[in-house]
Design an enzyme around this catalytic site. Structure first.
Site, PDB file in Angstrom:
ATOM      1  N   SER A 100       0.815  -1.214   0.000  1.00 19.25           N
ATOM      2  CA  SER A 100       0.000   0.000   0.000  1.00 19.25           C
ATOM      3  C   SER A 100       0.852   1.270   0.000  1.00 19.25           C
ATOM      4  O   SER A 100       1.549   1.528  -0.972  1.00 19.25           O
ATOM      5  CB  SER A 100      -0.970  -0.052   1.188  1.00 19.25           C
ATOM      6  N   ASP A 125     -10.186  -5.353  -3.947  1.00 19.00           N
ATOM      7  CA  ASP A 125      -9.537  -4.418  -3.027  1.00 19.00           C
ATOM      8  C   ASP A 125     -10.179  -3.039  -3.211  1.00 19.00           C
ATOM      9  O   ASP A 125     -10.185  -2.498  -4.312  1.00 19.00           O
ATOM     10  CB  ASP A 125      -8.041  -4.372  -3.379  1.00 19.00           C
ATOM     11  N   HIS A 178      -7.907  -5.294   0.764  1.00 20.68           N
ATOM     12  CA  HIS A 178      -6.621  -4.615   0.939  1.00 20.68           C
ATOM     13  C   HIS A 178      -5.725  -5.300   1.974  1.00 20.68           C
ATOM     14  O   HIS A 178      -4.545  -5.533   1.733  1.00 20.68           O
ATOM     15  CB  HIS A 178      -6.904  -3.168   1.350  1.00 20.68           C
TER      16      HIS A 178
END
Ligand SMILES: *[C@@H]1O[C@H](CO)[C@@H](O)[C@H](O)[C@H]1NC(C)=O
Ligand SMILES: *[C@@H]1O[C@H](CO)[C@@H](O)[C@H](O)[C@H]1NC(C)=O
Ligand SMILES: *[C@@H]1O[C@H](CO)[C@@H](O)[C@H](O)[C@H]1NC(C)=O
Ligand SMILES: *[C@@H]1O[C@H](CO)[C@@H](O)[C@H](O)[C@H]1NC(C)=O
Length: 412
Positions: free
Chosen positions: A179, A354, A386
């Site tokens: 991320s 996600d 995620h």
């Protein structure tokens, strides 16, 4: 209107439930890891651990956690060759804990150590482990919190990676980011393409270039409160955001840990933020995950993400015309452009399910801007939200073992 109301319920319901449960006084025993910090968690599973500090060029003191070798023996299947170094970098509001959150055979940090890697876990400025500066006091000086992910990308990544290389003696390492650990690396490589000489291969989990199409609670908050939030932060300056002393941890402890059914509920609430489907993670460990997350950042980062969400693109932090002119020499913040990234093999791991790293964003930005020659692999994982990339109990098969296979080609 209808959408607004259902959105509101989505946000308010979990909050209300959590508050109600706060009133309850019965406490169920929680997993040991609830109370331990990352080095203690690593030790508690019988792995060796080292703590290293590094000071960034702008004075932040960051803490690195290292698992120098695996549990069973220092001898790896890779024999007496120097161990390949792998650097694992967490995302927004997270910490090194992300990589050791599950049981040893499921957590990236342990799986890589047991596969023969020298494992380094980074901690971005402002989180539980990197709340320190050579002159500024995070509890007293607001200036301590005056940065966004631009500075994380510019200063934290080179400092931490430099330290891992210095201590291990390696010339380059394998970087695995999750991320914001990918957003900051993409930004770094685009501004300074020569930085790729330190990275042998780059594995991007839930990669982020833009977040225009984010869904879930974050996008709800962004749509309804984003502008006000940006205004507030601009006016009053940046401050600590969701640090480890925050009320949240206590709420989690006295709610999610109470009864088994509540663990499921807490798990469901977490889903609202990151995407659907909870069957890829271990529900009884949700209190453990939440005890370590959020781990703190600065409110500028949140405002910056909100700017990316509202306006699209990948702008540097927008401080308003006057300050932008001073800092960037232009009224609008400059845009990062990933087309300049070169000389680095990149492997992308992503999922259509996600809600934060969405397929639309990938298609509009990273898939388009990244030079096809650098993208050596693109792995779509079905039904992953995620957080599954770090906390999924089957991420070992879907992600980590694939990484080990890709690296092993270099070692033979
Ligand atoms: C690193 O920082 C921690 C926490 O600030 C401190 O306790 C420790 O002594 C430092 N370690 C080294 C090797 O400097
Ligand atoms: C934060 O930093 C920016 C430039 O990096 C500066 O313009 C601004 O005045 C600083 N704000 C505070 C409150 O120190
Ligand atoms: C889930 O975590 C608990 C400890 O919190 C552990 O006892 C259990 O074996 C784990 N289950 C799976 C499927 O990994
Ligand atoms: C990025 O740079 C390339 C090459 O200079 C240019 O063609 C493209 O329009 C730029 N993209 C963005 C979003 O600025």
């Amino acid at each position: 209107m209808r959408e607004k109301i259902s959105d509101l319920i989505t946000v308010m319901l979990p909050v209300l439930v959590l508050l109600l449960l706060l009133l309850s006084s019965y406490t169920k025993s929680v997993d040991l890891e609830f109370y331990l910090d990352t080095p203690e968690v690593i030790k508690s599973w019988g792995y060796p651990v080292e703590v290293h500090n590094v000071t960034t060029k702008d004075g932040f003191i960051l803490q690195l956690h290292r698992i120098p070798y695996g549990r069973d023996s220092p001898i790896s299947s890779l024999d007496d060759r120097p161990r390949p170094v792998i650097f694992l970098q967490h995302g927004f509001l997270c910490s090194s804990f992300d990589w050791v959150a599950n049981l040893p055979h499921q957590s990236a940090g342990f799986v890589f150590a047991d596969a023969g890697f020298d494992v380094w876990l980074g901690n971005f400025r402002g989180n539980t482990y990197s709340r320190k500066h050579v002159t500024l006091n995070p509890d007293k000086d607001r200036e301590f919190w005056n940065w966004s992910w631009d500075q994380i990308s510019e200063y934290d990544l080179p400092a931490m990676i430099g330290k891992a290389l210095e201590v291990s003696g390696a010339e380059s390492l394998y970087y695995t980011g999750f991320s914001m650990g990918t957003l900051t690396m993409f930004a770094k490589l685009s501004v300074d393409p020569s930085f790729s000489r330190y990275i042998k291969k780059y594995f991007a989990l839930a990669p982020v270039g833009t977040i225009k199409h984010a869904r879930g609670v974050f996008s709800f908050l962004g749509r309804h409160f984003g502008a006000n939030y940006q205004e507030y932060v601009t006016k009053y300056g940046s401050d600590e955001l969701f640090g480890s002393s925050w009320l949240f941890k206590k709420v989690v402890k006295y709610t999610c840990g109470l009864f088994d059914t509540l663990e499921e509920l807490c798990s469901d609430i977490t889903m609202l933020f990151v995407g659907t489907s909870s069957d890829h993670w271990n529900q009884t460990r949700v209190p453990v995950y939440l005890a370590h997350t959020p781990a703190g950042s600065s409110s500028n980062v949140m405002a910056h993400l909100d700017q990316m969400f509202s306006y699209g693109g990948t702008p540097a932090y927008d401080m308003g015309e006057e300050k932008n002119l001073k800092k960037y020499g232009q009224k609008l913040p400059p845009q990062y452009n990933f087309t300049s990234i070169s000389d680095i093999p990149i492997h992308l791991f992503w999922s259509e399910d996600d809600w934060l790293s969405t397929k639309q964003d990938l298609q509009e930005t990273l898939f388009t801007q990244l030079n096809p020659q650098v993208v050596q692999g693109s792995y779509q994982i079905s039904n992953y939200n995620h957080l599954h990339f770090i906390w999924g109990t089957d991420a070992v098969d879907k992600v980590y073992k694939r990484i080990i296979d890709i690296v092993s080609v270099d070692l033979t």
